[in-house]
Every structure is written in C-alpha cells, then in structure tokens.
Enzyme design. Structure first.
Site, mmCIF file in Angstrom:
data_model
loop_
_atom_site.group_PDB
_atom_site.id
_atom_site.type_symbol
_atom_site.label_atom_id
_atom_site.label_comp_id
_atom_site.label_asym_id
_atom_site.label_seq_id
_atom_site.Cartn_x
_atom_site.Cartn_y
_atom_site.Cartn_z
ATOM 1 N N GLY A 119 34.992 27.599 -14.698
ATOM 2 C CA GLY A 119 34.009 28.674 -14.498
ATOM 3 C C GLY A 119 34.054 29.760 -15.560
ATOM 4 N N GLY A 155 33.942 29.966 -19.799
ATOM 5 C CA GLY A 155 33.961 29.436 -21.156
ATOM 6 C C GLY A 155 33.694 30.563 -22.132
ATOM 7 C CB SER A 156 30.526 32.064 -23.342
ATOM 8 O OG SER A 156 29.975 30.861 -23.817
ATOM 9 N NE ARG A 210 35.275 33.054 -32.474
ATOM 10 C CZ ARG A 210 35.194 34.066 -31.622
ATOM 11 N NH1 ARG A 210 35.121 35.305 -32.062
ATOM 12 N NH2 ARG A 210 35.158 33.848 -30.332
ATOM 13 C CD GLU A 267 38.925 28.402 -31.704
ATOM 14 O OE1 GLU A 267 39.181 29.523 -32.140
ATOM 15 O OE2 GLU A 267 39.715 27.729 -31.043
ATOM 16 C CD GLN A 289 23.445 29.722 -27.794
ATOM 17 O OE1 GLN A 289 24.536 29.253 -28.083
ATOM 18 N NE2 GLN A 289 22.461 28.985 -27.331
HETATM 19 C C1 LIG Z 1 35.302 19.553 -28.248
HETATM 20 C C2 LIG Z 1 35.733 20.803 -27.539
HETATM 21 C C3 LIG Z 1 37.046 21.262 -27.702
HETATM 22 C C4 LIG Z 1 37.469 22.422 -27.039
HETATM 23 N N1 LIG Z 1 38.777 22.827 -27.180
HETATM 24 C C5 LIG Z 1 39.227 23.877 -26.449
HETATM 25 C C6 LIG Z 1 40.619 24.229 -26.479
HETATM 26 O O1 LIG Z 1 41.442 23.627 -27.173
HETATM 27 N N2 LIG Z 1 41.030 25.260 -25.672
HETATM 28 C C7 LIG Z 1 40.158 25.966 -24.888
HETATM 29 O O2 LIG Z 1 40.600 26.885 -24.202
HETATM 30 N N3 LIG Z 1 38.828 25.644 -24.851
HETATM 31 C C8 LIG Z 1 38.353 24.616 -25.599
HETATM 32 N N4 LIG Z 1 37.013 24.262 -25.538
HETATM 33 C C9 LIG Z 1 36.108 25.005 -24.668
HETATM 34 C C10 LIG Z 1 35.143 25.891 -25.443
HETATM 35 O O3 LIG Z 1 35.823 27.018 -25.954
HETATM 36 C C11 LIG Z 1 33.997 26.281 -24.488
HETATM 37 O O4 LIG Z 1 33.261 25.091 -24.229
HETATM 38 C C12 LIG Z 1 33.093 27.333 -25.095
HETATM 39 O O5 LIG Z 1 33.747 28.566 -25.124
HETATM 40 C C13 LIG Z 1 31.768 27.473 -24.318
HETATM 41 O O6 LIG Z 1 32.008 27.610 -22.963
HETATM 42 P P1 LIG Z 1 31.198 26.717 -21.902
HETATM 43 O O7 LIG Z 1 31.206 25.318 -22.387
HETATM 44 O O8 LIG Z 1 31.793 27.005 -20.549
HETATM 45 O O9 LIG Z 1 29.716 27.224 -21.980
HETATM 46 P P2 LIG Z 1 29.109 28.497 -21.213
HETATM 47 O O10 LIG Z 1 29.942 29.682 -21.466
HETATM 48 O O11 LIG Z 1 28.842 28.118 -19.805
HETATM 49 O O12 LIG Z 1 27.747 28.669 -21.983
HETATM 50 C C14 LIG Z 1 26.612 27.822 -21.764
HETATM 51 C C15 LIG Z 1 25.523 28.232 -22.731
HETATM 52 O O13 LIG Z 1 25.122 29.601 -22.495
HETATM 53 C C16 LIG Z 1 25.261 30.370 -23.687
HETATM 54 N N5 LIG Z 1 25.725 31.718 -23.356
HETATM 55 C C17 LIG Z 1 26.753 32.052 -22.542
HETATM 56 N N6 LIG Z 1 26.922 33.385 -22.512
HETATM 57 C C18 LIG Z 1 25.977 33.911 -23.324
HETATM 58 C C19 LIG Z 1 25.635 35.242 -23.701
HETATM 59 N N7 LIG Z 1 26.300 36.319 -23.252
HETATM 60 N N8 LIG Z 1 24.601 35.415 -24.563
HETATM 61 C C20 LIG Z 1 23.904 34.344 -25.051
HETATM 62 N N9 LIG Z 1 24.194 33.069 -24.715
HETATM 63 C C21 LIG Z 1 25.204 32.853 -23.862
HETATM 64 C C22 LIG Z 1 26.282 29.621 -24.528
HETATM 65 O O14 LIG Z 1 26.119 29.878 -25.902
HETATM 66 C C23 LIG Z 1 25.977 28.167 -24.177
HETATM 67 O O15 LIG Z 1 24.935 27.690 -24.975
HETATM 68 C C24 LIG Z 1 36.564 23.140 -26.206
HETATM 69 C C25 LIG Z 1 35.246 22.676 -26.068
HETATM 70 C C26 LIG Z 1 34.818 21.530 -26.721
HETATM 71 C C27 LIG Z 1 33.396 21.070 -26.550
#
Ligand SMILES: Cc1cc2nc3c(=O)[nH]c(=O)nc-3n(C[C@H](O)[C@H](O)[C@H](O)COP(=O)(O)OP(=O)(O)OC[C@H]3O[C@@H](n4cnc5c(N)ncnc54)[C@H](O)[C@@H]3O)c2cc1C
Length: 425
Positions: free
Chosen positions: A164, A166-167, A290, A405, A409
């Site tokens: 729950g 990510g971003s 980054r 990372e 967006q």
């Molecule tokens: C291949 C891969 C490797 C990874 N490795 C790691 C790792 O080693 N360790 C770790 O901790 N995580 C890791 N991640 C997780 C990654 O950091 C998250 O997937 C990323 O931060 C996005 O979170 P989410 O997928 O939950 O998307 P969400 O946060 O749910 O976002 C969904 C969409 O909404 C947009 N969005 C969300 N908030 C906003 C906002 N305020 N303004 C505008 N747009 C917004 C996002 O840009 C995205 O397009 C990895 C992910 C992938 C795909």
C-alpha cells in the site's frame, strides 16, 4: 565541471565491456528465456568474484563513500553511443573520478549489456547507500566489511515499498515497536531486489504512522532472523535475471544495534529536521542512486539505439529522412540524459546538493530510453515483435526504469517544488 577519467577507470570500463559482450548479455538472454532469476549458485556469480567484482565500494574505517574535495576533470565530447571514447584520459589533469561518477559510468556500461544481470550482481546493492549515509562506523564495519573481499557471492537488499505504499513513501505501515533492548517489526514488503538471497535487508518501518515522515526508522534485518520470511519472487515483464521479492515481518525481533544510525540519529534534538532523520536518510540514498538508475536507462537506450541503427543500416534505410531524423533525435536525447546523470553524480562527489539534478536525470533518461526501444520495435517491426529478438527484450526491460526509485511523475513533482515553487503537502 569536468568528467575526464583516469587510465585506471578507462581500463576497468573496457574490461567490463568485454565481460558484457562475452558473458553479461548471453547470461541475461538465458534468464529471459528461462523466465526466472539466475539462482544464487549460478557459476557466473562465482566467476564475478574471481574477477574482483561483487564488492562494497566502502573503503573501511570512517569512509562514507564520499570524496572531500570536488574532483577537477575535463569535459569530454561524447562522439558516439559507446562508452570509453566519451571521456578524455591522460595528461597532467587526469583524475580519478569520485565514487558517484564512477558508479554512474559503470552502471551505464553494465546495463548496456543487461540491466537485469547488472542488478543480480552480488554485492551490497541498494542496501549500501543507507549504510553509508546513516550507518555508524560500527554498523558499516559489521555489515559492509564481509563485502570487502567476499569468500562467496553475497547480496544485500533495500525494502521500502509495501503493497500500500510505493510513491508515497511517507505512508509505509510496517511497524517498529520498542521492546526491552530491541525492536519488534511487523509488516509486508514488496518488490525488494535480491531480498531472498540477501545476507541482510535494510527495512524501513515507522514507530507511529500518525507522525508521517518523522516516524521513519531504518533497520538492518539479518537473514535467518525469526519472523522474517514468506519470500515470494514477483512476476515481472522484463529484467528477469534478478529477483524482485515480497516478504513479511511477523513479530520479527531485531537488536538495538541494528537500528541504522542508532537512537541518536533520530533524536528530536533540533526540531522537525532531526525528527525526519529516517526519512531524510532514505532521500539521501535516492539522491545517490537516482543518477545511477538514470545511467542504467541510458545504457538500455543505447543498446536499443544500436540495435535499431544496425537494422536500418542493414536494410539500407538510413537515407530515409523519417528514419534518419528519429535516430538522430534519440541519439541526442540519450546524450543529453547522460550528461544530466553525470552532472548529478559530479555534484554528489563534490558534496553539493543534487536533489534537483538527480530528479532531472531520473526523469529524462528512462523517457529517452523508452523512445529508443519504441523506435527499435517499430523499425524492426514484425521480426522484432516475434519474441526472442533483443529489441523485444529491451522493450520489456526498459519500462521499469521509469518506475523504480520514484516514478517519472514523482520526479516531476519533486522538480516542480524546486523550479516553480510547488508547495509541499
Ligand atoms: C523492477 C522493480 C524493482 C523495484 N525494486 C525495489 C526495491 O529494490 N526496493 C523497494 O523498496 N522498492 C522497489 N520497487 C518498487 C518501486 O519503488 C515502486 O514500484 C515505485 O515507487 C512506485 O510505486 P507503486 O508501484 O506502488 O506505484 P504507485 O505509487 O501506486 O503509483 C501509481 C501511479 O500513480 C502515480 N502517482 C502516484 N503518486 C503521484 C503523485 N503524487 N503525483 C503524480 N502521480 C502520482 C505514479 O507515478 C504511478 O504512475 C521496484 C519496482 C520495480 C517495478
């Protein structure tokens, strides 16, 4: 600002290029066809150790992986999509670049051959930046010293993301509760690179979710700790060579000594700034990583561009202005993105703020790389789309570079705060 490199690094990049051609690309294709990560006992990992790879960049003692003085280097004109000719080497001002620029250059080279394999490389990986940014000298010694001359392939991991959160990293729910002379962690983590094979994982948790960022703490959770488990390798569309893994923490007890930076690091001595030490540590890690992610995207983009270029040449299509102009445009965008990555890294080595530049690099490079992969797919067409063609794999690999990372967006939100005064929430 100058990006010249010394002869030692030029030699290292050349040998990585050879390794890339001979081993990294073929091993990456092998994993992609198999559809699962390279197992920890894959002979390639032991081979890397014999080559002196898979180690920490930490030098020991009080080293924080940062140089004290801004390095003096000369600007090199990038003549092609290739690596070594983009730097001038030699002469009296020939300098050993700092660790951030070195990391960026190596990242691009490795990702050119296979980004999935590059992340699968043994080493402390994304676990290292928080150790360097926040760890006490004793913690660096304890957790990074085994990576100095490892006797077997070793990995570490970084776990921030949750199902729950990510971003919105401020929204993590994994809880940390004080208990005697230790802490008890409970929560679910997802997508952590190399987590199931890691000697230790930097786990981000909160002492109180209502405190938001101020509640963040980072813990080093060691393999075998009771309560750490339920590892599941996630399915990914690309980058198959390395594992992205979810896991759980159930009443997982870690000693005081595993709280990164120790209690003092988070003490509310000087107001809001100090209270956000955990969150700031995470952000500092991102400022270091980054530009590297951006450089990896440039590497994938260059691989796609070279594939497209070779096809266009083979088919005698370079005279077609529609093809030629697109190839030129992508070339230009990849070089511009590369310069952003180099500048962000140069600033980090000079110990200057690079929040804006790190975001710029992270926003620009994956977009340019995706464009390169799209062009390759369109140009190569039916043959490329059939599967088992490098361009199709690069197309699947590249998308994640925009997500990891901090998505594109999110980088734009961070940049807007700096450039147009977007208020913080
Ligand atoms: C291949 C891969 C490797 C990874 N490795 C790691 C790792 O080693 N360790 C770790 O901790 N995580 C890791 N991640 C997780 C990654 O950091 C998250 O997937 C990323 O931060 C996005 O979170 P989410 O997928 O939950 O998307 P969400 O946060 O749910 O976002 C969904 C969409 O909404 C947009 N969005 C969300 N908030 C906003 C906002 N305020 N303004 C505008 N747009 C917004 C996002 O840009 C995205 O397009 C990895 C992910 C992938 C795909």
């Amino acid at each position: 600002m100058s990006f010249a490199i010394d002869a030692g690094l030029a030699k290292r990049l050349a040998s990585l290029r050879e390794l890339g051609r001979a081993r990294i690309r073929p091993v990456g294709l092998e994993a992609d066809r198999a559809g699962h990560p390279l197992p920890p006992e894959h002979p390639f990992f032991a081979e890397l150790l014999r080559l002196g790879l898979g180690r920490t960049r930490w030098l020991g003692g009080e080293d924080t992986g940062q140089e004290e003085e801004p390095p003096q280097r000369r600007v090199g004109e990038p003549p092609a999509s290739g690596g070594e000719r983009d730097h001038r080497v030699g002469g009296e001002r020939d300098h050993k670049p700092g660790p951030a620029l070195t990391g960026v250059l190596i990242s691009e080279e490795l990702a050119y051959w296979d980004r999935g394999v590059a992340v699968a490389f043994p080493g402390p990986g994304l676990g290292e930046p928080p150790l360097l940014a926040m760890g006490t000298p004793a913690q660096r010694e304890r957790f990074l010293a085994p990576f100095r001359t490892p006797n077997r392939p070793r990995w570490a991991s970084f776990a921030m993301t949750e199902p729950g959160a990510g971003s919105d990293v401020a929204g993590i729910r994994t809880s940390a509760r004080r208990d005697g002379n230790g802490w008890v962690l409970n929560g679910d983590k997802s997508f952590a690179a190399n987590a199931s094979r890691a000697d230790w994982i930097v786990v981000w948790a909160t002492v109180d979710p209502t405190l938001g960022r101020a509640g963040h703490r980072a813990f080093v959770v060691e393999r075998g700790t009771p309560g750490l488990g339920d590892f599941k390798i996630e399915k990914k569309m690309g980058l198959k060579a390395y594992e992205s893994t979810s896991f759980t923490l159930r009443d997982c007890r870690v000693p005081d000594g595993n709280l990164l930076g120790g209690e003092a690091h988070y003490a509310a001595a000087d107001g809001r700034g100090a209270r956000q030490a955990g969150f700031k540590g995470a952000m500092q890690s991102f400022n270091a990583t980054r530009p590297m992610i951006g450089a990896m995207a440039v590497g994938i983009g260059r691989a796609a561009l070279d594939t497209a270029l070779a096809f266009a040449r083979e088919q005698d299509r370079l005279g077609d202005p529609r093809v030629r102009d697109r190839l030129e445009r992508i070339h230009r965008k990849l070089r511009a993105a590369r310069l952003l990555c180099w500048r962000a890294a140069w600033l980090a080595d000079a110990r200057r703020g690079n929040v804006l530049e790190a975001s710029m690099a992270k926003a620009a490079a994956p977009a340019a790389a995706l464009e390169a992969a799209v062009l390759g797919m369109e140009l190569i067409g039916e043959v490329g789309g059939r599967g088992d063609h490098l361009i199709e794999k690069l197309f699947r690999d590249v998308k994640a570079m925009d997500i990891v990372e901090g998505t594109g967006q999110i980088q734009r939100v961070l940049m807007a705060r700096q450039l147009v005064g977007l208020p913080r929430d």
